[in-house]
Every structure is written in C-alpha cells, then in structure tokens.
Scaffold this active site. Structure first.
Site, PDB file in Angstrom:
ATOM      1  N   HIS A   1       0.833  -1.216   0.000  1.00 33.69           N
ATOM      2  CA  HIS A   1       0.000   0.000   0.000  1.00 33.69           C
ATOM      3  C   HIS A   1       0.861   1.256   0.000  1.00 33.69           C
ATOM      4  O   HIS A   1       1.836   1.366   0.723  1.00 33.69           O
ATOM      5  CB  HIS A   1      -1.060  -0.010   1.097  1.00 33.69           C
ATOM      6  CG  HIS A   1      -0.561   0.083   2.505  1.00 33.69           C
ATOM      7  ND1 HIS A   1      -0.227   1.286   3.100  1.00 33.69           N
ATOM      8  CD2 HIS A   1      -0.356  -0.860   3.453  1.00 33.69           C
ATOM      9  CE1 HIS A   1       0.144   1.069   4.346  1.00 33.69           C
ATOM     10  NE2 HIS A   1       0.094  -0.224   4.595  1.00 33.69           N
TER      11      HIS A   1
ATOM     12  N   ASP B   1       6.226   0.755   6.590  1.00 38.98           N
ATOM     13  CA  ASP B   1       4.771   0.631   6.443  1.00 38.98           C
ATOM     14  C   ASP B   1       4.274   1.735   5.528  1.00 38.98           C
ATOM     15  O   ASP B   1       4.001   2.822   5.983  1.00 38.98           O
ATOM     16  CB  ASP B   1       4.094   0.703   7.809  1.00 38.98           C
ATOM     17  CG  ASP B   1       2.608   0.384   7.730  1.00 38.98           C
ATOM     18  OD1 ASP B   1       2.158  -0.125   6.698  1.00 38.98           O
ATOM     19  OD2 ASP B   1       1.910   0.663   8.713  1.00 38.98           O
TER      20      ASP B   1
ATOM     21  N   GLU C   1      -4.883   2.248   2.640  1.00 39.58           N
ATOM     22  CA  GLU C   1      -5.020   1.075   3.520  1.00 39.58           C
ATOM     23  C   GLU C   1      -5.147   1.525   4.967  1.00 39.58           C
ATOM     24  O   GLU C   1      -5.934   0.996   5.737  1.00 39.58           O
ATOM     25  CB  GLU C   1      -3.814   0.148   3.364  1.00 39.58           C
ATOM     26  CG  GLU C   1      -3.947  -1.176   4.100  1.00 39.58           C
ATOM     27  CD  GLU C   1      -3.553  -1.150   5.565  1.00 39.58           C
ATOM     28  OE1 GLU C   1      -3.951  -2.049   6.308  1.00 39.58           O
ATOM     29  OE2 GLU C   1      -2.855  -0.208   5.987  1.00 39.58           O
ATOM     30  N   GLU C   2      -4.358   2.544   5.341  1.00 37.87           N
ATOM     31  CA  GLU C   2      -4.299   2.942   6.755  1.00 37.87           C
ATOM     32  C   GLU C   2      -5.617   3.515   7.258  1.00 37.87           C
ATOM     33  O   GLU C   2      -5.906   3.452   8.440  1.00 37.87           O
ATOM     34  CB  GLU C   2      -3.182   3.972   6.972  1.00 37.87           C
ATOM     35  CG  GLU C   2      -1.787   3.459   6.676  1.00 37.87           C
ATOM     36  CD  GLU C   2      -1.301   2.398   7.654  1.00 37.87           C
ATOM     37  OE1 GLU C   2      -2.075   1.995   8.547  1.00 37.87           O
ATOM     38  OE2 GLU C   2      -0.152   1.966   7.518  1.00 37.87           O
TER      39      GLU C   2
ATOM     40  N   ASP D   1       2.962  -6.409   3.679  1.00 41.95           N
ATOM     41  CA  ASP D   1       2.587  -5.294   4.558  1.00 41.95           C
ATOM     42  C   ASP D   1       2.930  -5.603   6.014  1.00 41.95           C
ATOM     43  O   ASP D   1       2.160  -5.301   6.918  1.00 41.95           O
ATOM     44  CB  ASP D   1       1.095  -4.974   4.401  1.00 41.95           C
ATOM     45  CG  ASP D   1       0.699  -3.697   5.146  1.00 41.95           C
ATOM     46  OD1 ASP D   1       1.583  -2.883   5.463  1.00 41.95           O
ATOM     47  OD2 ASP D   1      -0.501  -3.530   5.436  1.00 41.95           O
TER      48      ASP D   1
ATOM     49  N   HIS E   1       3.994   3.092  12.605  1.00 39.16           N
ATOM     50  CA  HIS E   1       3.111   4.243  12.844  1.00 39.16           C
ATOM     51  C   HIS E   1       3.753   5.306  13.745  1.00 39.16           C
ATOM     52  O   HIS E   1       3.032   6.031  14.436  1.00 39.16           O
ATOM     53  CB  HIS E   1       1.763   3.797  13.443  1.00 39.16           C
ATOM     54  CG  HIS E   1       0.949   2.932  12.524  1.00 39.16           C
ATOM     55  ND1 HIS E   1      -0.333   2.533  12.816  1.00 39.16           N
ATOM     56  CD2 HIS E   1       1.225   2.396  11.315  1.00 39.16           C
ATOM     57  CE1 HIS E   1      -0.806   1.788  11.828  1.00 39.16           C
ATOM     58  NE2 HIS E   1       0.140   1.685  10.909  1.00 39.16           N
TER      59      HIS E   1
END
Ligand SMILES: [Zn+2]
Length: 503
Positions: free
Chosen positions: A321, A333, A367-368, A395, A466
């Site tokens: 993604h 990520d 995606e997030e 991912d 994140h």
C-alpha cells in the site's frame, strides 16, 4: 494470522540426501563414456521425491526461478525506489499532496519499465493532523507553578478539542474488565486512558502481529467505549514495543449513535506515569488536539500490468500500500511493500521474461484509513474474480522473510514445495497456512483467490510502526532484496505454472 504450524521448515531430508549423492557421483558419471540415456536432472528427482513426480513447473521453469532469485538478490531497484518514496516524496497520508505525487511517480516508473499502467479511482478520507499537546496541571507532589508534559499524538480520524484545549481529570484502566468494574459515573466528564501494555515478549518470540492485535482493539474501540460512559476525551497507550517515548498513531473508530470525542495515543512511558500518579491521587490534564477532517478526496490505486503471453486476461497480483501515516516517511509501512512489488516487474523486464499470465502490480491507496482503494478495486473487478489466479501483498515490514504465508486450500502447501526449495538458499523455505495474508487483498482471499505474503520477521517491526521513526534507515538492503526475491519468484511461479494454483 500465524495460526498453524510450519509445513516445511527445513530442507527435506531426502533432498539433502540427493544433493550429497549428486556431488559424490558427479565426477564418476562424467568419466563414463556412453551413458545409456540422459539421467533425470536433480530437480526431476527432487520433485519426484517430494510430490510423487507431480510439479506445477517444468525443470526449465524451475531454472528460470533460480535465475530470477539470483538476479533479484543483486538488484538495487527496490532500495532506490524506496529512498525516493520516503526521502524525496515523504509521508503519504491518504488525501495529501504527497500521496498524489507518489501515485504519479510510481505510475511513471512502471510506464518506464514498459508495463501497461492504469490509475483506478478511489474516494479516500482526507484527515489532517493539527497541534497535539498535553500537560498535567495538577497531581500529587506537584511543584507549585509547574506543569508536566505528556507526549502523545492524535489517532487517525480523531475529532478536535476546542482550540484552547480541554482540562479534565484523568482516569486510568488497564483493560475492559477494569473499565466495567468502575463505579457508575466514574468516567463522566473525565479523560479516560486505556493502559493496555504491548506484549513485548510475544513480539520478541516472532509473534509481533499477535502482540499488535492484542492491543489495537483499544485504539479502535476505545473512543466508543469511553464516550458511551460520558468521557470528554480518550487516550490509549501506544500499540508498539520500543522504549524511546515515541507515540504510535493509527486509525480509530466512532459510532453514529455515540458522541465523537478527541482521541490520542500516549507513549508507553507516559501511560506508566499516568498510572502511577492517578494511583496516588487526582490528576488533571490539559489536552489540545486540532486535527481537521475534510470531505473525501479523489485518489487512485496504481495498476501496472506486465502482460501475459498466453492468457493475458488471467492476472497474478503483486502489491503493497502506497499511503502511509504522516509522522514518519512510511518506509517499513508500507513503502517497502510497494517497492518489492515494483521490483517484480523490474526483474521480469531485466531478464526478458514474459510469463503465460499477466503479472499485475498494484500500489493500493488508503489502507491505513480504511482500505478504500482495495474496496474500489473489488467493486470494479468483482465480475472477473475467477481470472485472479493469485494475489500477493507485503505489509509487515521489510525484515528477513523465512518463507511464504498462503491462504486458500491446504493443497496449496504441497503445490508450493518446489518453489520452497528454490527459496531455500536465501532462508525463505517455510510454507505456512494462514487465514489472512494482507488487508488489501482480503477481498480477493474471501472471493476464493489463493493469496500469499512473505513471512517477515516481526520482532522489531512494531517498535517503529506508525511512529516518527518509520524512516528509510530502518530498512536493511539485504532483507529488502530477500523480500523482493520471494515476491518475484512467487509471482513468476503463479503466472507461468502449467496448471494454475489450487483454489
Ligand atoms: Zn501497512
């Protein structure tokens, strides 16, 4: 995920035996003047032993996989692309100018390789982070005239506090049970902290995703639970494993029937501090969060087809993604997932390989913040699900892959065995069944498409996940190449096999 045992952890003993024999007899065989017939190749014998003589690939195709493996391990394409996506373009939050720039950049790179590129529209959330500060204004043992800083970050989708912030007492619970045990009205008008600790031991044993799943439920459902009890804001302990006072953001949820309250993640250290101080007496916090939610924005999945020579309508998806959170630059990520999938197309081009079926690269959008890109793809392609022969997504970072997760029929594990032997030299021979391979390809998995993911080392991923520390330097070039190799060999295998993968 990570539910079943490993099917083929190590080299099959029979394979090892054959390899030893082959070395031992080779000089002798070469000395024979007229062998009666060409002996079966080592790959033939290996397949015969492992699969009763059945393999989805010819010896030539297995040799092609070995060529792809060796070329992919030396290719610097993925690393170069990742450096551009992260250092040059930067964070790629859904709906942001950088996300749009990334779409155009990746599409251009795929066109340059000769792939057929399509941008498929998706409407995505457009949430923008604002100020995010907090400090304690009253607590036991406070030095008069001082405040104490609390490190936190707004959760994705959070509503704002008033611009001047809110000031309220803090209540701390470790879990749902402690919340239920509170007296009636205990949370009303307060800031509620869910202090669920990330299970670092579980992560250290290689079960990072399980540790994450154990904590992420508070991040997702915390605001609804807190608001339903009258809280004015909600905090969650960061879902991650590092000890550098880094807050981990991530998406949160609201329910239509419950007031939306501001939501943020505090660092593990600040959660411990709040637990300690609230145990001593009343604690008051001043909290300011000023994110904004704009109308949904138009964005795109980037789709690039390396056309199949015999069945161009049949596709094998390789993907990651393209969107990321905004605190770091989205290297692990999921810039890494995007670039290893890009490298599949690069390797096929470099080696001049055109499989029977189409290899379709997809850079998923958003995606997030809810997988809106994946949902748009499913809506657009639902009638041609049968033409999706397989789907791969990376991912879970970019650390060493030990093999391949597969989701679908158990027979897939047997089908993949020759492939596992090709990946043995890079330490990626494990085959493991799992119900879920990737968020963006979940719709394909549910639609019966065999799906796959590299089995990545998850011991460190959730330390950076994140956070502001998800940056290019966290990616080991050798491990990135190993991931690209797994995806490349798997994509070729799916796209060129004599019979398609069992489904
Ligand atoms: Zn991700």
């Amino acid at each position: 995920m990570l539910t079943s045992g490993m099917e083929l952890r190590q080299t099959h003993p029979l394979v090892a035996a054959v390899a030893v024999c082959a070395i031992a007899i080779a000089p002798f065989c070469a000395a024979q003047s007229a062998p009666p017939a060409a002996p079966p190749s080592i790959l033939d014998r290996l397949n015969a032993m492992l699969d009763g003589g059945k393999s989805a690939w010819t010896p030539e195709q297995l040799a092609t996989m070995e060529r792809l493996r060796d070329a992919a391990m030396k290719d610097t394409y993925a690393l170069t692309e990742l450096r551009h996506l992260t250092d040059n373009i930067g964070p790629r939050l859904s709906g942001s100018p950088q996300a749009q720039q990334a779409v155009e950049y990746v599409a251009g790179e795929m066109r340059a390789l000769g792939a057929e590129v399509t941008l498929e529209k998706a409407m995505v959330p457009h949430w923008v982070r604002g100020a995010e500060t907090a400090e304690l204004t009253a607590w036991q043992g406070q030095t008069p005239g001082t405040t104490q800083k609390i490190v936190l970050t707004a959760l994705g989708g959070s509503v704002a506090t008033p611009a001047e912030g809110i000031t309220a007492p803090v209540v701390v619970v470790d879990d749902w049970q402690q919340l239920r045990a509170l007296p009636a009205g205990a949370v009303k008008g307060k800031i509620l902290l869910f202090n669920h600790a990330f299970d670092k031991e579980l992560a250290a044993q290689g079960n990072g995703l399980q540790a994450y799943v154990g904590g992420v439920v508070y991040r997702g459902a915390g605001p609804i639970a807190a608001a339903s009890l009258g809280a004015v804001a909600v905090l969650v302990r960061s879902v991650g494993g590092a000890d550098f006072r880094l807050p981990h953001t991530g998406m949160t949820q609201y329910a239509p029937s419950v007031p939306k309250i501001p939501a943020a993640a505090v660092t593990a250290e600040d959660a411990e501090l709040l637990k300690n101080l609230t145990g001593q007496g009343p604690v008051t916090m001043h909290l300011t969060l000023t994110p904004q939610t704009f109308p949904d924005a138009q964005s795109y999945n980037v789709i690039a087809d390396w056309k199949g020579t015999e069945h161009p309508e049949q596709v094998v998806v390789v993907s990651g993604h393209l969107d990321s959170w905004d605190l770091g630059t989205g290297a692990i990520d999921d810039g890494a997932g995007v670039v290893v999938a890009m490298q599949v197309i690069h390797s096929l081009k470099e080696l001049g390989i055109h499989p029977k079926r189409t290899v379709r690269f997809i850079a998923w959008m958003s995606e997030e913040e809810g997988s809106e890109g994946a949902a748009a793809y499913m809506a657009e392609h639902k009638d041609v699900m049968v033409n999706h022969i397989g789907a791969v997504e990376s991912d879970l970072g970019a650390d060493h892959p030990t093999g391949i997760y597969y989701s679908g029929k158990p027979e897939l594990g047997v089908w993949l065995r020759p492939l596992s032997q090709v990946l043995n030299p890079i330490g990626a021979e494990v085959l493991e069944n799992t119900p879920e391979t990737g968020e963006d390809i979940e719709g394909l998995t549910r639609g019966g498409v065999p799906s796959f993911a590299p089995i990545q080392d998850s011991r460190y991923y959730f330390n950076y996940h994140h956070t502001a520390a998800d940056t290019f330097d966290k990616v080991d070039p050798k491990h990135l190449d190993e991931n690209a190799t797994v995806m490349t060999v798997l994509a070729y295998a799916l796209a060129d096999s004599v019979e398609t993968a069992p489904r």
